[in-house]
Motif scaffolding. Structure first.
Motif, PDB file in Angstrom:
ATOM      1  N   SER A 153      -2.851  -3.761 -13.066  1.00  0.00           N
ATOM      2  CA  SER A 153      -3.538  -3.019 -11.838  1.00  0.00           C
ATOM      3  C   SER A 153      -3.535  -3.997 -10.619  1.00  0.00           C
ATOM      4  O   SER A 153      -3.115  -3.741  -9.442  1.00  0.00           O
ATOM      5  CB  SER A 153      -5.135  -2.843 -12.008  1.00  0.00           C
ATOM      6  N   LEU A 154      -3.332  -5.347 -10.896  1.00  0.00           N
ATOM      7  CA  LEU A 154      -3.391  -6.309  -9.835  1.00  0.00           C
ATOM      8  C   LEU A 154      -2.267  -6.013  -9.217  1.00  0.00           C
ATOM      9  O   LEU A 154      -1.703  -6.134  -7.914  1.00  0.00           O
ATOM     10  CB  LEU A 154      -3.428  -7.820 -10.219  1.00  0.00           C
ATOM     11  N   LEU A 155      -0.983  -6.050 -10.073  1.00  0.00           N
ATOM     12  CA  LEU A 155       0.229  -6.168  -9.476  1.00  0.00           C
ATOM     13  C   LEU A 155       0.561  -4.815  -8.616  1.00  0.00           C
ATOM     14  O   LEU A 155       1.202  -4.762  -7.574  1.00  0.00           O
ATOM     15  CB  LEU A 155       1.459  -6.009 -10.801  1.00  0.00           C
ATOM     16  N   TYR A 156       0.267  -3.631  -9.118  1.00  0.00           N
ATOM     17  CA  TYR A 156       0.194  -2.530  -8.498  1.00  0.00           C
ATOM     18  C   TYR A 156      -0.390  -2.425  -7.188  1.00  0.00           C
ATOM     19  O   TYR A 156       0.058  -2.114  -6.218  1.00  0.00           O
ATOM     20  CB  TYR A 156      -0.315  -1.189  -9.265  1.00  0.00           C
ATOM     21  N   GLN A 157      -1.842  -2.872  -7.109  1.00  0.00           N
ATOM     22  CA  GLN A 157      -2.577  -3.194  -5.976  1.00  0.00           C
ATOM     23  C   GLN A 157      -1.884  -3.925  -4.802  1.00  0.00           C
ATOM     24  O   GLN A 157      -1.819  -3.579  -3.603  1.00  0.00           O
ATOM     25  CB  GLN A 157      -3.828  -3.723  -6.267  1.00  0.00           C
ATOM     26  N   TYR A 158      -1.427  -4.999  -5.196  1.00  0.00           N
ATOM     27  CA  TYR A 158      -0.800  -5.950  -4.307  1.00  0.00           C
ATOM     28  C   TYR A 158       0.782  -5.950  -3.893  1.00  0.00           C
ATOM     29  O   TYR A 158       1.330  -6.090  -2.905  1.00  0.00           O
ATOM     30  CB  TYR A 158      -1.016  -7.521  -4.580  1.00  0.00           C
ATOM     31  N   LEU A 177       6.855  -6.528 -11.115  1.00  0.00           N
ATOM     32  CA  LEU A 177       7.228  -7.385 -10.173  1.00  0.00           C
ATOM     33  C   LEU A 177       8.805  -7.609  -9.533  1.00  0.00           C
ATOM     34  O   LEU A 177       9.173  -7.744  -8.545  1.00  0.00           O
ATOM     35  CB  LEU A 177       6.661  -8.987 -10.204  1.00  0.00           C
ATOM     36  N   SER A 178       9.754  -7.438 -10.604  1.00  0.00           N
ATOM     37  CA  SER A 178      11.133  -7.673 -10.481  1.00  0.00           C
ATOM     38  C   SER A 178      11.473  -6.570  -9.637  1.00  0.00           C
ATOM     39  O   SER A 178      12.430  -6.519  -9.019  1.00  0.00           O
ATOM     40  CB  SER A 178      11.950  -7.593 -11.769  1.00  0.00           C
ATOM     41  N   GLN A 179      10.967  -5.459  -9.508  1.00  0.00           N
ATOM     42  CA  GLN A 179      11.187  -4.138  -8.680  1.00  0.00           C
ATOM     43  C   GLN A 179      10.681  -4.347  -7.153  1.00  0.00           C
ATOM     44  O   GLN A 179      11.264  -3.355  -6.473  1.00  0.00           O
ATOM     45  CB  GLN A 179      10.531  -2.951  -9.444  1.00  0.00           C
ATOM     46  N   ALA A 180       9.938  -5.191  -6.847  1.00  0.00           N
ATOM     47  CA  ALA A 180       9.297  -5.432  -5.693  1.00  0.00           C
ATOM     48  C   ALA A 180      10.342  -6.190  -4.738  1.00  0.00           C
ATOM     49  O   ALA A 180      10.848  -7.160  -5.320  1.00  0.00           O
ATOM     50  CB  ALA A 180       7.851  -6.380  -5.378  1.00  0.00           C
TER      51      ALA A 180
END
Length: 86
Positions: free
Chosen positions: A5-10, A16-19
């Motif tokens: 949820s934190l990763l998706y929110q921020y 995270l490797s896709q950001a």
């Protein structure tokens, strides 16, 4: 607060490797602002923990006024360091 949820929110993704670099930078900036505004100790710890794992966490003394919270953060740091040493 769970990690996905934190990763998706921020960062707009739970992987995270896709950001993109810009998304990571913006997400970290937003997390740091939210950390400064958050009053719930558990949420503050979750935000700080993720920032720590990303190498962007502020100092313990700045983030946690309570000694028990600083000790919990130190324990997390030690746990992560022990897994990296393997």
């Amino acid at each position: 607060m769970d990690l996905d949820s934190l990763l998706y929110q921020y960062f707009g993704t739970d992987d995270l490797s896709q950001a993109s670099s810009a998304a990571k930078e913006a997400g970290i900036d937003r997390m740091q602002v939210d950390l400064g505004l958050e009053t719930d100790p558990a949420k503050r710890f979750a935000l700080w923990s993720l920032l720590y794992m990303l190498g962007q966490a502020p100092d313990l003394d700045v983030t946690f006024k309570d000694e028990a919270e600083r000790d919990a953060a130190r324990n997390l740091m030690d746990l992560i360091a022990s897994t990296e040493a393997r």
